[in-house]
Scaffold this motif. Structure first.
Motif, PDB file in Angstrom:
ATOM      1  N   VAL A  65      19.941  34.364  31.438  1.00  0.00           N
ATOM      2  CA  VAL A  65      20.588  35.426  32.217  1.00  0.00           C
ATOM      3  C   VAL A  65      21.251  34.834  33.458  1.00  0.00           C
ATOM      4  CG1 VAL A  65      20.140  37.463  33.668  1.00  0.00           C
ATOM      5  CG2 VAL A  65      19.204  37.340  31.348  1.00  0.00           C
ATOM      6  N   SER A  66      20.538  33.985  34.178  1.00  0.00           N
ATOM      7  CA  SER A  66      21.091  33.367  35.390  1.00  0.00           C
ATOM      8  C   SER A  66      22.368  32.602  35.097  1.00  0.00           C
ATOM      9  CB  SER A  66      20.085  32.395  36.016  1.00  0.00           C
ATOM     10  OG  SER A  66      19.013  33.074  36.560  1.00  0.00           O
ATOM     11  N   ARG A  68      18.491  38.524  37.608  1.00  0.00           N
ATOM     12  CA  ARG A  68      17.206  37.942  37.180  1.00  0.00           C
ATOM     13  C   ARG A  68      16.083  38.959  37.328  1.00  0.00           C
ATOM     14  NH1 ARG A  68      16.163  32.432  36.622  1.00  0.00           N
ATOM     15  NH2 ARG A  68      14.069  32.767  37.438  1.00  0.00           N
ATOM     16  N   SER A  69      16.080  39.693  38.431  1.00  0.00           N
ATOM     17  CA  SER A  69      15.054  40.727  38.640  1.00  0.00           C
ATOM     18  C   SER A  69      15.176  41.824  37.591  1.00  0.00           C
ATOM     19  CB  SER A  69      15.176  41.332  40.037  1.00  0.00           C
ATOM     20  OG  SER A  69      14.891  40.374  41.014  1.00  0.00           O
ATOM     21  N   ALA A 123      20.568  36.923  41.685  1.00  0.00           N
ATOM     22  CA  ALA A 123      19.136  37.196  41.864  1.00  0.00           C
ATOM     23  C   ALA A 123      18.784  38.592  41.377  1.00  0.00           C
ATOM     24  CB  ALA A 123      18.747  37.029  43.333  1.00  0.00           C
ATOM     25  N   LEU A 146      15.117  34.305  31.578  1.00  0.00           N
ATOM     26  CA  LEU A 146      15.617  34.418  32.948  1.00  0.00           C
ATOM     27  C   LEU A 146      16.664  33.348  33.247  1.00  0.00           C
ATOM     28  CD1 LEU A 146      12.341  35.306  34.887  1.00  0.00           C
ATOM     29  CD2 LEU A 146      14.105  36.848  34.012  1.00  0.00           C
ATOM     30  N   LEU A 147      16.484  32.160  32.708  1.00  0.00           N
ATOM     31  CA  LEU A 147      17.464  31.091  32.932  1.00  0.00           C
ATOM     32  C   LEU A 147      18.766  31.383  32.180  1.00  0.00           C
ATOM     33  CD1 LEU A 147      18.177  28.480  34.291  1.00  0.00           C
ATOM     34  CD2 LEU A 147      16.937  27.247  32.499  1.00  0.00           C
ATOM     35  N   ALA A 155      16.327  41.474  34.568  1.00  0.00           N
ATOM     36  CA  ALA A 155      15.820  40.921  33.310  1.00  0.00           C
ATOM     37  C   ALA A 155      14.285  40.844  33.318  1.00  0.00           C
ATOM     38  CB  ALA A 155      16.427  39.539  33.060  1.00  0.00           C
ATOM     39  N   ALA A 156      13.696  40.510  34.447  1.00  0.00           N
ATOM     40  CA  ALA A 156      12.229  40.457  34.533  1.00  0.00           C
ATOM     41  C   ALA A 156      11.628  41.850  34.326  1.00  0.00           C
ATOM     42  CB  ALA A 156      11.800  39.874  35.874  1.00  0.00           C
ATOM     43  N   GLU A 209       9.666  33.826  28.785  1.00  0.00           N
ATOM     44  CA  GLU A 209      10.162  34.567  29.953  1.00  0.00           C
ATOM     45  C   GLU A 209      11.088  33.691  30.789  1.00  0.00           C
ATOM     46  OE1 GLU A 209       8.629  37.230  33.746  1.00  0.00           O
ATOM     47  OE2 GLU A 209       7.153  36.380  32.362  1.00  0.00           O
ATOM     48  N   GLU A 210      10.680  32.475  31.053  1.00  0.00           N
ATOM     49  CA  GLU A 210      11.509  31.573  31.854  1.00  0.00           C
ATOM     50  C   GLU A 210      12.824  31.248  31.142  1.00  0.00           C
ATOM     51  OE1 GLU A 210       8.919  28.300  32.778  1.00  0.00           O
ATOM     52  OE2 GLU A 210       7.878  29.446  34.339  1.00  0.00           O
TER      53      GLU A 210
END
Length: 151
Positions: A68-69, A38-39, A35, A65-66, A41-42, A61-62
């Motif tokens: 990276v996750s 993800r933050s 988590a 984030l995915l 990366a955001a 963006e999604e």
């Protein structure tokens, strides 16, 4: 700044960055690291919007984030030590690199909707323009290139 043909430099009030934005974060594998990544990366995308005037749409963006996750989750599950997330981006793309201590390169399994789990790299390959992995002195580096767009 703009170079004048006469050799003078004319201030324009703003400068366009010439080097990609680069950030790195180290994770220990403690609960909450995925988590946090993800933050991280955001926030990186927010910086690209501000510093590079990047028009990053929701879909891009999604996707980032995915990616990276998935890459951080793989590092968390398959390495015996800390891992590093590096992001490098411009207004058109972000390069994601994850370093971990395992020398075992990730396996990409054939598409199988019946399989439970092990879909991470399949997802990364679907979302990224380029994906690669190589051994490095500390273990391995897995990288992905995510193209950005305004959707």
């Amino acid at each position: 700044m703009i170079d004048d043909p006469g050799g003078a430099v004319i201030p324009t009030g703003f400068d366009i960055p010439v080097e990609p934005l680069r950030r790195a974060a180290h994770y220990t594998g403690e609960p909450g690291c995925i988590a946090d990544a993800r933050s991280f990366a955001a926030r990186f995308l927010d910086q690209l919007r501000t510093e590079w005037c990047a028009g990053i749409g929701r879909r891009s963006e999604e996707a980032l984030l995915l990616v990276v996750s998935e890459l951080v989750t793989n590092a968390d599950r398959h390495s015996q030590g800390p891992y590093i997330l590096e992001l490098e981006g411009t207004d058109t793309e972000v390069r994601v690199c994850v370093y971990d201590s395992s020398a075992a390169l990730p396996l990409r399994y054939p598409r199988d909707p019946e399989r439970i789990g092990r879909h991470g790299l399949e997802i990364v390959y679907a979302l990224a323009a380029e994906v690669g992995a190589e051994r490095v002195p500390v273990g391995k580096r897995v990288r992905a290139l995510v193209l950005l767009g305004g959707d």
